[in-house]
Design an enzyme around this catalytic site. Structure first.
Site, PDB file in Angstrom:
ATOM      1  N   GLY A  12      63.378  71.496  52.271  1.00  0.00           N
ATOM      2  CA  GLY A  12      63.572  71.167  53.030  1.00  0.00           C
ATOM      3  C   GLY A  12      65.345  72.339  53.427  1.00  0.00           C
ATOM      4  CG  ASN A  14      64.381  76.745  57.757  1.00  0.00           C
ATOM      5  OD1 ASN A  14      66.027  77.035  58.245  1.00  0.00           O
ATOM      6  ND2 ASN A  14      64.209  76.957  56.573  1.00  0.00           N
ATOM      7  NE  ARG A  65      44.455  69.459  62.522  1.00  0.00           N
ATOM      8  CZ  ARG A  65      45.024  70.579  61.619  1.00  0.00           C
ATOM      9  NH1 ARG A  65      46.148  69.679  61.037  1.00  0.00           N
ATOM     10  NH2 ARG A  65      43.857  70.787  60.707  1.00  0.00           N
ATOM     11  CG  MET A  90      54.114  72.914  54.167  1.00  0.00           C
ATOM     12  SD  MET A  90      54.679  74.921  54.759  1.00  0.00           S
ATOM     13  CE  MET A  90      52.442  75.922  54.382  1.00  0.00           C
ATOM     14  CB  ILE A  92      47.364  73.029  62.606  1.00  0.00           C
ATOM     15  CG1 ILE A  92      47.687  74.462  61.405  1.00  0.00           C
ATOM     16  CG2 ILE A  92      47.669  73.584  64.161  1.00  0.00           C
ATOM     17  CD1 ILE A  92      47.521  75.808  61.839  1.00  0.00           C
ATOM     18  CG  ASN A 107      56.805  76.884  63.224  1.00  0.00           C
ATOM     19  OD1 ASN A 107      57.242  75.426  62.377  1.00  0.00           O
ATOM     20  ND2 ASN A 107      56.591  77.428  63.002  1.00  0.00           N
ATOM     21  CG  HIS A 109      56.619  82.172  61.113  1.00  0.00           C
ATOM     22  ND1 HIS A 109      55.276  81.511  60.507  1.00  0.00           N
ATOM     23  CD2 HIS A 109      55.726  83.261  60.975  1.00  0.00           C
ATOM     24  CE1 HIS A 109      54.724  82.227  59.050  1.00  0.00           C
ATOM     25  NE2 HIS A 109      54.456  83.680  60.058  1.00  0.00           N
ATOM     26  CG  ASP A 141      50.806  78.109  71.476  1.00  0.00           C
ATOM     27  OD1 ASP A 141      50.270  78.194  70.266  1.00  0.00           O
ATOM     28  OD2 ASP A 141      50.638  79.387  72.192  1.00  0.00           O
ATOM     29  N   GLY A 143      48.225  76.632  68.734  1.00  0.00           N
ATOM     30  CA  GLY A 143      47.774  78.378  68.203  1.00  0.00           C
ATOM     31  C   GLY A 143      48.485  77.800  67.065  1.00  0.00           C
TER      32      GLY A 143
HETATM   33  C1  GRF Z   1      60.071  78.246  55.266  1.00  0.00           C
HETATM   34  O1  GRF Z   1      60.538  80.182  54.610  1.00  0.00           O
HETATM   35  C2  GRF Z   1      60.413  78.675  57.339  1.00  0.00           C
HETATM   36  O2  GRF Z   1      60.151  79.328  57.385  1.00  0.00           O
HETATM   37  C3  GRF Z   1      58.729  77.710  56.864  1.00  0.00           C
HETATM   38  O3  GRF Z   1      58.688  76.966  55.172  1.00  0.00           O
HETATM   39  C4  GRF Z   1      59.712  77.572  54.540  1.00  0.00           C
HETATM   40  C5  GRF Z   1      60.700  75.531  54.504  1.00  0.00           C
HETATM   41  O4  GRF Z   1      61.624  76.087  54.105  1.00  0.00           O
HETATM   42  N1  GRF Z   1      57.914  77.282  58.472  1.00  0.00           N
HETATM   43  P1  GRF Z   1      62.204  74.601  53.607  1.00  0.00           P
HETATM   44  O5  GRF Z   1      61.444  73.803  53.564  1.00  0.00           O
HETATM   45  O6  GRF Z   1      63.247  74.637  54.870  1.00  0.00           O
HETATM   46  O7  GRF Z   1      62.949  75.299  52.634  1.00  0.00           O
END
Ligand code: GRF
Length: 202
Positions: A12, A14, A65, A90, A92, A107, A109, A141, A143
């Protein structure tokens, strides 16, 4: 003010950057709800420390899902959520959730998409021998990491980098890029035309 939900599965960091941006009034949206598909993760503690409502929705409790995404959609609607950030979530997501929140699921990435979608993007970058990598904020989206690109930041790949070193360097940029991109969305400055995202001047 728009209500934002952040979906997480792990550390977490981010989410923390988003919460910090709101606290510093650099994000004119309110993190109203944090949902994790995994119980006990650090992201949930970060949410609680910021007095944000949390919900643990373990995907294993749902047969499909679609059933899972219906439950997500219901939780998001009952919290009056306007838009959704996937921050290390994590899973889809299916069209069920995207139809409930069209062009409102975003999202981050850890690569310069369309290079290295999916799991272990940093490892993929190292194995490929690229000299520049980075991170991408994009609309979700159906994908895998394939939606329209909102913003990107590049970082160098240095000789001797291992996965941990590259991951850490990319994360620094993620923590800057994601809140900024969400702020553009919160301000209504993002226009989506097909795959093209245009940012209107503030
Ligand atoms: C980050 O690298 C993000 O881009 C990816 O998963 C990771 C999550 O890290 N989707 P955090 O849980 O926010 O520390």
């Amino acid at each position: 003010m728009k209500n934002l939900a952040v979906l997480v599965s792990g550390n977490g960091s981010n989410l923390q950057a988003i919460l910090d941006a709101e606290a510093k009034q650099q994000l004119s949206a309110h993190v109203r709800l944090v949902i994790s598909n995994v119980d006990g993760v650090h992201a949930l503690e970060r949410a609680r420390a910021a007095n944000v409502e949390t919900l643990v929705l373990p995907h294993r409790s749902f047969a499909t899902r679609e059933a899972y995404d219906d439950a997500l959609g219901q939780a998001l609607r009952s919290a009056n959520i306007d838009f959704v950030a996937l921050a290390g979530f994590m899973r889809i997501v299916s069209s069920r959730l995207l139809e409930a929140f069209p062009s409102r699921v975003i999202n981050i990435h850890p690569s310069l998409l369309p290079a290295f979608p999916g799991l272990h993007a940093q490892r993929q970058a190292l194995e490929h021998g690229v000299k520049v990598s980075g991170c991408t904020v994009h609309f979700v989206d159906v994908g895998c990491d394939s939606g329209a690109i909102i913003a990107q930041a590049a970082v160098p790949v240095l000789d001797g980098d291992d996965e941990a070193a590259l991951t850490a360097r990319i994360l620094v940029e993620e923590h800057r890029l994601f809140p900024r991109a969400l702020q553009l969305f919160a301000e209504g400055r993002i226009e989506l035309e097909g795959r093209q995202v245009r940012v209107r001047n503030g």
